[in-house]
Design an enzyme around this catalytic site. Sequence first.
Site, PDB file in Angstrom:
ATOM      1  N   HIS A 101      -3.969  -4.635   0.831  1.00  0.00           N
ATOM      2  CA  HIS A 101      -3.272  -5.510   2.303  1.00  0.00           C
ATOM      3  C   HIS A 101      -2.714  -6.711   1.540  1.00  0.00           C
ATOM      4  O   HIS A 101      -4.162  -7.296   1.984  1.00  0.00           O
ATOM      5  CB  HIS A 101      -4.019  -5.274   3.324  1.00  0.00           C
ATOM      6  CG  HIS A 101      -3.557  -3.400   3.583  1.00  0.00           C
ATOM      7  ND1 HIS A 101      -3.303  -3.093   3.923  1.00  0.00           N
ATOM      8  CD2 HIS A 101      -4.213  -2.073   3.143  1.00  0.00           C
ATOM      9  CE1 HIS A 101      -2.860  -1.910   4.268  1.00  0.00           C
ATOM     10  NE2 HIS A 101      -3.457  -1.006   3.433  1.00  0.00           N
ATOM     11  N   CYS A 107       0.696  -1.175  -0.012  1.00  0.00           N
ATOM     12  CA  CYS A 107       0.474  -0.025   0.582  1.00  0.00           C
ATOM     13  C   CYS A 107       0.557   1.603  -0.039  1.00  0.00           C
ATOM     14  O   CYS A 107       1.705   1.937  -1.491  1.00  0.00           O
ATOM     15  CB  CYS A 107      -1.199  -0.108   0.595  1.00  0.00           C
ATOM     16  SG  CYS A 107      -2.057   1.447   1.014  1.00  0.00           S
ATOM     17  N   GLU A 126      -1.219  -8.992   4.206  1.00  0.00           N
ATOM     18  CA  GLU A 126      -1.914  -9.464   5.435  1.00  0.00           C
ATOM     19  C   GLU A 126      -2.944  -9.746   6.332  1.00  0.00           C
ATOM     20  O   GLU A 126      -2.841 -10.451   6.941  1.00  0.00           O
ATOM     21  CB  GLU A 126      -0.737  -8.112   6.262  1.00  0.00           C
ATOM     22  CG  GLU A 126      -1.641  -7.039   6.722  1.00  0.00           C
ATOM     23  CD  GLU A 126      -1.766  -6.018   5.837  1.00  0.00           C
ATOM     24  OE1 GLU A 126      -1.279  -4.546   5.830  1.00  0.00           O
ATOM     25  OE2 GLU A 126      -0.881  -6.532   4.490  1.00  0.00           O
TER      26      GLU A 126
END
EC number: 6.3.5.2
Length: 517
Positions: A176, A88, A178
Amino acid sequence: MAKIDLSNFDKIIVLDFGSQYNQLITRRIRDFGIYSELLPHTITAEEVKKIAPKGIIFSGGPNSVYDENALDVDPEIFELGIPILGICYGMQLMTQKLGGTVEKAGEAEYGSAHIEVKEADSPLYKGLPEKQVVWMSHGDLVTKVPEGFEVLASSKNCPIASMADPDRKFYAVQFHAEVRNSEYGLDILRRFAFDVCGAKDNWTMDDFIKLSVDSIREEVGNANVILGISGGVDSSVTATLLHKAIGSQLTAIFVDHGLLRKNESDEVMAALKEGLGVNIVRVDAKDRFMSKLAGVTDPEKKRKIIGNEFVQVFNDEAKKIKDAKFLAQGTLYTDVIESGTDTAHTIKSHHNVGGLPEDMQFKLIEPLRQLFKDEVRVLGEKLGLPHDLVWRQPFPGPGLAIRVIGEITEEKLRIVRDADAILREEVKNAGLQESIWQYFVALPGMRSVGVMGDGRTYDYAVCIRAVTSIDGMTADFAQIPWDVLQKISVRIVNEVKQVNRVLYDVTSKPPATIEYE
């Protein structure tokens, strides 16, 4: 306490640019068996060289790279020859620093998006589907990649959703990876860690235990250590690890303030003192705490009274221990991160051991300060603590004092304890205990009319709070099966005196918090 020697572990470091998911990135890498640390974005290239990581991840963040106070990075880090993954804001920063172009998006992307992988043979996407659902959260986007980069993936509103310079091993994703909302995000992180960085999964809890024990013994020597036990997971695991390292040199002070759950005090003593042989001094301070709390209804006043009284009781006992040079705490890595500074010489200002007098000169020892909560639980089981203790429900420092709304009395504590014990028993019987983040009973302080037998009652209502969550930052109410809720309700109104109504809280966080006070 000095950090244990981690030089033999492969490492991937995460640079902090302010994302709410920073800790999550670090945890994901550790879940792969690779040691990871979250470090400030101000770290220099020279400092990175000393750490010698296998890879670097630039986190996301709330800023624009063109903001006046935008968070920056040492440009020399790009010259170290270490693989880098930008996420990001990290992708946008990488673009700007290396000569590409970042502009404000015509239409911001927040939430789920679909990307199409254009370079399926890229190490980041090899073997993964060409079309994926990812989680976006950005108002800027890359419109021109730096020299040497290629576009790896795109979405409807983000033509450059992923890019790479494979020669320099620089990779980036606008989404993202994660978070679990990105369906192949963990696979992408895993490919970066193992295939791009070449890291080995040699971060194990057995190694951590050995290194910690050696480090504690070296630092403590023949001195004595004191530790405040709250009955929670962190302090219990801290006590067990210290006991393994220094045995009788540890004295754990368990302040029993009378605000724990049913049988909890006895369970802690049985597990640590009787089960593992930890030297624990149990201080029965129930009357002392109840006297101070009499008539108090404001939740913040209750917290302060409990915190101050805990410290006073702890201090009184600590002064009785001879040759004590170290004070141990169950500080976790999340505490270290949230403090923003090195807390090795700072005592946490929480109710357990905070606020010690200046004339009590202790060196601080924090054996868990490099671990996340889930890792602490794994450590606890490795050290032989009972499963139920290691995986017990999160419990607030002030205990049941903030689950009894308003003034605390022995009668109200009995009601909450007994009702909560029934809830926990039935949740366990239904096999739901590890699928619900947190569940407990609170006493909201209201009475209601009821009918029991042939008579009218005017008794208390209790409220069940049960939520699902990943990290406690947000939460949804748990959808416990109706038959289980019915059984819990029937048992509570029949077995707990002075209760005639059971309520179920169906509010999410936000707008509500998990606890009531």
